[in-house]
Design a protein around this motif. Structure first.
Motif, short mmCIF file in Angstrom:
data_model
loop_
_atom_site.label_atom_id
_atom_site.label_comp_id
_atom_site.label_asym_id
_atom_site.label_seq_id
_atom_site.Cartn_x
_atom_site.Cartn_y
_atom_site.Cartn_z
N TYR A 150 0.82 -1.21 0.00
CA TYR A 150 0.00 0.00 0.00
C TYR A 150 0.86 1.27 0.00
O TYR A 150 0.44 2.32 -0.51
N GLN A 151 2.08 1.17 0.55
CA GLN A 151 2.95 2.34 0.60
C GLN A 151 3.36 2.80 -0.80
O GLN A 151 3.75 3.96 -1.00
N GLU A 152 3.31 1.90 -1.78
CA GLU A 152 3.72 2.23 -3.15
C GLU A 152 2.54 2.62 -4.03
O GLU A 152 2.73 2.96 -5.20
N ASP A 194 -10.94 6.27 -8.92
CA ASP A 194 -10.75 6.60 -10.33
C ASP A 194 -11.31 5.54 -11.27
O ASP A 194 -11.38 5.76 -12.49
N ASN A 195 -11.67 4.37 -10.75
CA ASN A 195 -12.25 3.32 -11.58
C ASN A 195 -13.37 2.63 -10.81
O ASN A 195 -13.47 2.76 -9.58
N ILE A 196 -14.22 1.89 -11.51
CA ILE A 196 -15.44 1.36 -10.90
C ILE A 196 -15.21 0.20 -9.95
O ILE A 196 -16.09 -0.13 -9.15
N VAL A 197 -14.03 -0.42 -9.99
CA VAL A 197 -13.77 -1.52 -9.06
C VAL A 197 -13.08 -1.04 -7.78
O VAL A 197 -13.02 -1.74 -6.78
N ARG A 198 -12.59 0.19 -7.80
CA ARG A 198 -11.95 0.85 -6.66
C ARG A 198 -10.64 0.16 -6.25
O ARG A 198 -10.40 -0.11 -5.08
N CYS A 199 -9.80 -0.09 -7.24
CA CYS A 199 -8.43 -0.54 -7.02
C CYS A 199 -7.51 0.55 -7.55
O CYS A 199 -7.64 0.95 -8.71
N PRO A 200 -6.58 1.08 -6.73
CA PRO A 200 -5.77 2.22 -7.15
C PRO A 200 -4.70 1.90 -8.19
O PRO A 200 -4.08 2.82 -8.73
N ASP A 201 -4.45 0.62 -8.47
CA ASP A 201 -3.50 0.24 -9.51
C ASP A 201 -4.28 0.04 -10.81
O ASP A 201 -5.05 -0.91 -10.94
N GLU A 202 -4.11 0.93 -11.76
CA GLU A 202 -4.96 0.97 -12.96
C GLU A 202 -4.90 -0.32 -13.77
O GLU A 202 -5.92 -0.84 -14.22
#
Length: 353
Positions: free
Chosen positions: A165-167, A175-183
């Protein structure tokens, strides 16, 4: 029916999925806090159905109305009552379940416990109950000031966001509909959920939650440990199947010399395998934990089951259901975390001058 969350700060709720409304009463909320109503509604909007192609298409505005405990925009110290009206029930979708038991639902166990149940959407066992928790938790979050609580989808089925999570840039969660910050991982997750939905099936996964800026000292040393209160709250979420904090189950594979968090001179630690909690009490480091969710039990395909008389039959889900609970569970995890922490904060204030 046990119906209370919290110890000093408490929430009692009411409502069923196909009833008139949901609502709750928050007790012992401190007086004088200026309430940000838009922030509360924003969290409810993050949880509500119909917001994307990978969640249930039930249409609900989920507008919260506060009935008591707030005057001229500030909390009064009196119980805060609120209500959220149901608007888009389709009870006929559940007529075929009046006598039948759905596999892995609470139908059978409710009948065994109460001898009677509301078969429309599961009644009190419906995950729509979590709307109350988001409203109350969003209030609690405002008590916590600068404490940051951010949850994100860290796995869907066998697709994992492997970055620590630190990275990750946690500002990108929505920002996306699944709500994972890694695009890149998010796109794979979305495709997998859509694939499963087309098959009339469902899929599970996990949510990681990170809490920053909790001061040292919150939590009780014996019963009421901070991790136990967080775990209890998470395990009350309808589809939750597991909870781990800090090193979690991987810590069972380590040696003490590998797992111990060595101190810096200022009281912080060089590592944080403890997950911000030691001896049941926060130590000032980031609190982080992971919550596992099963696939939603309602699938749109035939399954063998039984009725109340024990006779075998076939049941099949109808209507509008989530193929994956994870995107809408994000605000639920954050809200419950906020409520637990606000409760622990108020208790801590009674422990020392």
């Amino acid at each position: 029916m046990s119906n209370q969350l919290g110890n000093l700060l408490t929430l009692n709720t009411f409502g069923e999925s196909h009833g008139i409304a949901y609502g709750g009463v928050v007790n012992n909320f401190p007086a004088g806090l200026l309430i940000d109503f838009e922030a509360i509604q924003h969290q409810l909007d993050r949880r509500k159905p119909g917001q994307s192609a990978i969640v249930t298409q039930r249409k609900e505005s989920d507008k919260v109305k506060f009935l008591s405990g707030i005057f001229e925009g500030r909390s009064t110290g009196a119980p805060i009552g609120f209500i959220i009206e149901n608007e888009n029930q389709k009870s006929r979708d559940y007529d075929h379940l009046a006598q039948a038991y759905r596999p892995s639902h609470a139908d059978y166990t409710y009948d065994q416990k109460f001898g009677f149940r509301d078969h429309r959407g599961g009644g009190k066992s419906s995950a729509r109950e979590t709307i109350n928790w988001v409203a109350a938790g969003s209030l609690a979050k405002q008590l916590l000031g600068g404490i940051e609580i951010q949850a994100y989808v860290s796995s869907v089925g066998d697709i994992f966001c492997d970055m620590p999570y630190q990275e990750l840039d946690l500002r990108k969660i929505d920002d996306n509909i699944v709500r994972c910050p890694d695009e890149e991982t998010a796109l794979k997750m979305i495709d997998r959920i859509k694939e499963v939905k087309k098959q009339g099936n469902t899929i599970g996964g996990s949510i990681t939650c990170v809490v920053k800026n909790v001061p040292a000292g919150w939590g009780e040393p014996v019963f009421g440990k901070l991790q136990a209160e967080l775990g209890k709250a998470m395990l009350n979420i309808n589809a939750c199947k597991g909870f781990e904090y800090g090193s979690g189950f991987s810590g069972a594979e380590m040696l003490g010399s590998e797992h111990n968090d060595l101190f810096n001179e200022n009281g912080t630690t060089q590592t944080n395998l403890s997950g911000g909690i030691q001896g049941g009490i926060s130590n000032g480091m980031d609190i982080y934990f992971r919550v596992a969710f099963k696939p939603v039990a309602t699938i749109l395909r035939p399954q063998e089951s039984i009725d109340k008389e024990g006779k075998r039959l076939t049941v099949e889900g109808k209507g509008r259901h989530d193929p994956c609970v994870l995107p809408r569970a994000i605000p639920v995890v954050e809200a419950l975390t906020a409520f637990v922490l606000a409760d622990m904060m108020l208790i801590h204030k009674t422990r020392k001058l």
